[in-house]
Design an enzyme around this catalytic site. Structure first.
Site, PDB file in Angstrom:
ATOM      1  N   GLY A  41      34.123  94.172  94.978  1.00  0.00           N
ATOM      2  CA  GLY A  41      33.143  94.549  96.038  1.00  0.00           C
ATOM      3  C   GLY A  41      33.367  95.857  96.758  1.00  0.00           C
ATOM      4  O   GLY A  41      34.601  95.729  97.429  1.00  0.00           O
ATOM      5  N   ALA A  42      32.687  96.703  96.659  1.00  0.00           N
ATOM      6  CA  ALA A  42      32.995  98.060  97.429  1.00  0.00           C
ATOM      7  C   ALA A  42      32.129  98.498  98.453  1.00  0.00           C
ATOM      8  O   ALA A  42      31.721  99.618  98.495  1.00  0.00           O
ATOM      9  CB  ALA A  42      33.281  99.561  96.321  1.00  0.00           C
ATOM     10  N   GLY A  43      31.738  97.546  99.109  1.00  0.00           N
ATOM     11  CA  GLY A  43      30.683  97.854 100.344  1.00  0.00           C
ATOM     12  C   GLY A  43      31.219  97.600 101.594  1.00  0.00           C
ATOM     13  O   GLY A  43      32.552  98.217 101.920  1.00  0.00           O
TER      14      GLY A  43
ATOM     15  N   ALA B 288      30.823  97.123  90.841  1.00  0.00           N
ATOM     16  CA  ALA B 288      29.719  97.588  90.016  1.00  0.00           C
ATOM     17  C   ALA B 288      29.248  98.920  89.796  1.00  0.00           C
ATOM     18  O   ALA B 288      28.936  99.514  88.771  1.00  0.00           O
ATOM     19  CB  ALA B 288      28.752  96.499  89.939  1.00  0.00           C
TER      20      ALA B 288
ATOM     21  N   CYS C 258      24.101  93.305 116.887  1.00  0.00           N
ATOM     22  CA  CYS C 258      23.193  94.165 116.206  1.00  0.00           C
ATOM     23  C   CYS C 258      22.554  95.442 116.953  1.00  0.00           C
ATOM     24  O   CYS C 258      22.242  95.321 117.920  1.00  0.00           O
ATOM     25  CB  CYS C 258      22.091  93.551 115.423  1.00  0.00           C
ATOM     26  SG  CYS C 258      21.021  94.342 114.488  1.00  0.00           S
TER      27      CYS C 258
ATOM     28  N   ALA D 205      32.095  92.651  87.436  1.00  0.00           N
ATOM     29  CA  ALA D 205      32.808  91.425  87.008  1.00  0.00           C
ATOM     30  C   ALA D 205      31.709  90.340  86.253  1.00  0.00           C
ATOM     31  O   ALA D 205      30.890  90.100  86.895  1.00  0.00           O
ATOM     32  CB  ALA D 205      33.137  90.752  88.441  1.00  0.00           C
TER      33      ALA D 205
ATOM     34  N   LYS E 197      22.913 104.085 117.046  1.00  0.00           N
ATOM     35  CA  LYS E 197      23.037 103.864 115.918  1.00  0.00           C
ATOM     36  C   LYS E 197      23.243 105.060 115.163  1.00  0.00           C
ATOM     37  O   LYS E 197      24.125 104.830 113.968  1.00  0.00           O
ATOM     38  CB  LYS E 197      21.603 103.222 115.407  1.00  0.00           C
ATOM     39  CG  LYS E 197      21.648 102.655 113.858  1.00  0.00           C
ATOM     40  CD  LYS E 197      21.018 101.519 113.693  1.00  0.00           C
ATOM     41  CE  LYS E 197      21.163 100.990 112.174  1.00  0.00           C
ATOM     42  NZ  LYS E 197      20.526  99.929 111.505  1.00  0.00           N
TER      43      LYS E 197
ATOM     44  N   CYS F 115      18.373  88.069 107.111  1.00  0.00           N
ATOM     45  CA  CYS F 115      18.775  89.347 107.637  1.00  0.00           C
ATOM     46  C   CYS F 115      17.428  89.867 108.010  1.00  0.00           C
ATOM     47  O   CYS F 115      16.838  90.521 107.254  1.00  0.00           O
ATOM     48  CB  CYS F 115      19.687  90.110 106.818  1.00  0.00           C
ATOM     49  SG  CYS F 115      20.166  91.452 107.911  1.00  0.00           S
TER      50      CYS F 115
END
Length: 424
Positions: free
Chosen positions: A8-10, A35, A354, A78, A389, A160
Site C-alpha cells: 500500500g502506497a497511501g 496498485a 480530526c 497484490a 487544514k 469515516c
C-alpha cells in the site's frame, strides 16, 4: 539482511516506508507495493470535487520519490498473500518474498452493499478517491447549469463520517459563492444515530454544534438512516428508531448525490486464513502485529477496530490521521526491535483527532482515547481550522516529496492545538 515489504502506497504506506528507511540500517531492503503508481492526499478530495483543487495539486508519482531514499517500488496489485511462505503473489503471477510484511492497503469500497450505489454502475458519487472526486466535478459542472436537490451523507456501515460533513459544508459554500444556493435544497442522510455522532458516540458538543451549523446553512437531515437502494434521482431510506425498528420510510429526490460507502478489507488480504475478521479487516495485537502471523504488521483503515457503541444502523469507528501515524511509528520500532533481538514494546496511540474543513470555516475534534470515557473530549470550530487544514495539506505533501520521516501530527498539529499539554 531483512526484506520489509509495505503493501500500500497511501497515507499509511508511504510514511511507513520513509520511517523504515530512516530507522533501519542500509543493509536492509525495503519495497513498497502499490496498485497505483501514485500517492493521493485523500483529505483533499472534497476540494477536488468542487474544483478548488486539481488532481495535479494532490497526486504524486511515488517511484522517483521512493528511489531517492533507496526504497524499491513495485507498481502492481497484490493478488494473494501466502503468509505461511512469506510471499506476495502479484498480478501477472510474479512473486515477492519478504521477511516482514506491513499491510497498509486502506479499504475496499463496499458500494455493492446498497443496490444502485456507487460512481460507476450506480447513481451516487464518492470522494473516497481522487478519481471519484473528479467524476463528481465533471457532473457538478453540468449540474450548475441546471441545479436541483442534493443529497450528501453516509451509507449503513460507514466508519469515516468526517468527509461527509466536510463535503456538505464545502458544497454549500461553493454554491453560495456562485449565488446558486437558493436553487439547491440539501439533505444530509446518515447512518449515525444523531448529527455529530461521527462514529465516536459524539465528541464534546459535536451534536449541538453541528446541528446548529446545519440549521444555519439550511441543510435538512435524516439520521438513523438505513439506505436500502438508490434509483436514478431517488434515494430510498428506512429511518429507524432507537430499538432498530422502522419508524419512517423516505424517498429522497436528488439531481446529485455523494454518499460515502461502508468499507471492507481488500480481497488479497481478506482471503488469508485467520488474518482478518469477517469484514476483511486485519486482526492485530497491541503492537500492531497480526494475531495469526508474527512477521506481518498492519496499520490504518485496514485494521480491525470495534465500533465505539452499538447503533440502530451499523456504524464503524474512524481511523484518523494521528492514529495511523502512531500505528506506523509503532510498527517501525517493533520491526527494528525484532531485528535487534528485543521484544516488541511500541504501541500506537488510538486517539481520534480530526481537522474538518467547512468551506470558509472548519471544525476540529479530539477524542483521547477514542473509546469513552475520555481524558480529552474536545470540539471547536472557527476559520482557523479551515486555514489549519490548508497548512496541513501543504506539510503532508512536502513530507511525501522530501521523504521526511518526522511525525507531522506530533510535531505540528497537536502542538498547534495545545493537545500535547492536555494529554500530559
Amino acid at each position: 539482511m531483512a526484506h520489509v515489504v509495505v503493501l500500500g502506497a497511501g497515507i499509511g504506506g508511504m510514511p511507513a516506508a520513509y520511517e523504515l528507511r530512516s530507522r533501519l540500517g542500509a543493509e536492509h531492503r525495503i519495497t513498497v507495493v502499490g496498485a497505483q503508481h501514485y500517492f493521493q492526499f485523500v483529505p483533499s478530495n472534497p476540494w477536488v470535487a468542487v474544483g478548488w483543487r486539481k488532481r495535479v495539486d494532490i497526486v504524486l508519482d511515488v517511484a522517483p520519490l521512493l528511489a531517492r531514499k533507496g526504497i524499491e517500488f513495485v507498481g502492481k496489485r497484490a493478488e494473494s498473500i501466502d503468509a505461511a511462505a512469506s510471499t506476495l503473489v502479484l498480478e501477472g503471477g510474479d512473486t515477492l518474498s519478504y521477511d516482514y510484511l506491513v499491510i497498509t492497503t486502506g479499504p475496499k469500497l463496499a458500494f455493492d452493499e446498497v443496490p444502485g450505489a456507487g460512481p460507476h454502475s450506480g447513481h451516487t458519487h464518492s470522494v473516497c478517491t481522487v478519481e471519484h472526486a473528479e467524476e463528481f466535478w465533471a457532473d457538478y459542472q453540468a449540474f450548475l447549469q441546471n441545479p436541483g436537490p442534493v443529497v450528501v451523507g453516509a451509507m449503513p456501515g460507514t466508519s469515516c463520517f468526517g468527509p461527509a460533513y466536510e463535503f456538505a459544508f464545502i458544497l454549500d459554500a461553493d454554491l453560495r459563492k456562485r449565488k446558486l444556493r437558493h436553487k439547491v435544497p440539501m439533505t444530509y442522510v446518515s447512518s449515525e444515530p444523531y448529527i455529530g455522532h461521527l462514529g465516536l458516540g459524539g465528541v464534546g458538543d459535536s451534536k449541538s454544534m453541528l446541528e446548529s451549523e446545519f440549521r444555519n446553512h439550511d441543510i435538512k437531515w435524516i439520521t438513523n438512516a438505513k439506505t436500502t437502494r438508490v434509483d436514478a434521482g431517488k434515494l430510498f431510506v428506512s429511518e429507524l428508531n432507537a430499538k432498530g425498528e422502522v419508524d419512517r420510510e423516505h424517498e429522497v429526490p436528488f439531481k446529485l448525490a455523494m454518499m460515502l460507502p461502508a468499507f471492507r478489507g481488500v480481497d488479497a488480504v481478506a482471503r488469508v486464513e485467520g488474518l482478518c475478521n469477517p469484514r476483511g479487516f486485519v486482526l492485530i495485537d497491541e503492537f500492531q502485529r497480526t494475531k495469526a502471523y508474527r512477521n506481518i504488521f498492519s496499520a490504518g483503515v485496514c485494521v480491525a477496530i470495534p465500533p465505539v457503541e452499538v447503533t440502530p444502523v451499523a456504524t464503524g469507528a474512524p481511523k484518523t490521521g494521528y492514529m495511523i501515524e502512531t500505528m506506523v511509528t509503532a510498527i517501525v520500532e517493533n520491526i527494528a526491535a525484532d531485528l535487534e533481538g528485543r521484544p516488541a514494546t511500541a504501541k500506537g496511540t488510538w486517539n481520534a483527532i480530526c481537522l474538518a474543513d467547512m468551506g470558509d470555516t472548519g471544525a476540529a475534534f479530539v477524542a483521547l482515547p477514542q473509546i469513552p470515557p475520555r481524558n480529552v473530549n474536545w470540539f471547536r470550530k472557527g476559520k482557523w481550522v479551515h486555514l489549519a487544514k490548508i497548512a496541513f495539506e501543504k506539510y503532508f505533501l512536502h513530507k511525501m516529496k522530501s521523504g521526511s520521516s518526522e511525525p507531522i501530527y506530533e510535531k505540528y498539529v497537536l502542538k498547534a492545538l495545545g493537545i500535547l499539554r492536555l494529554e500530559k
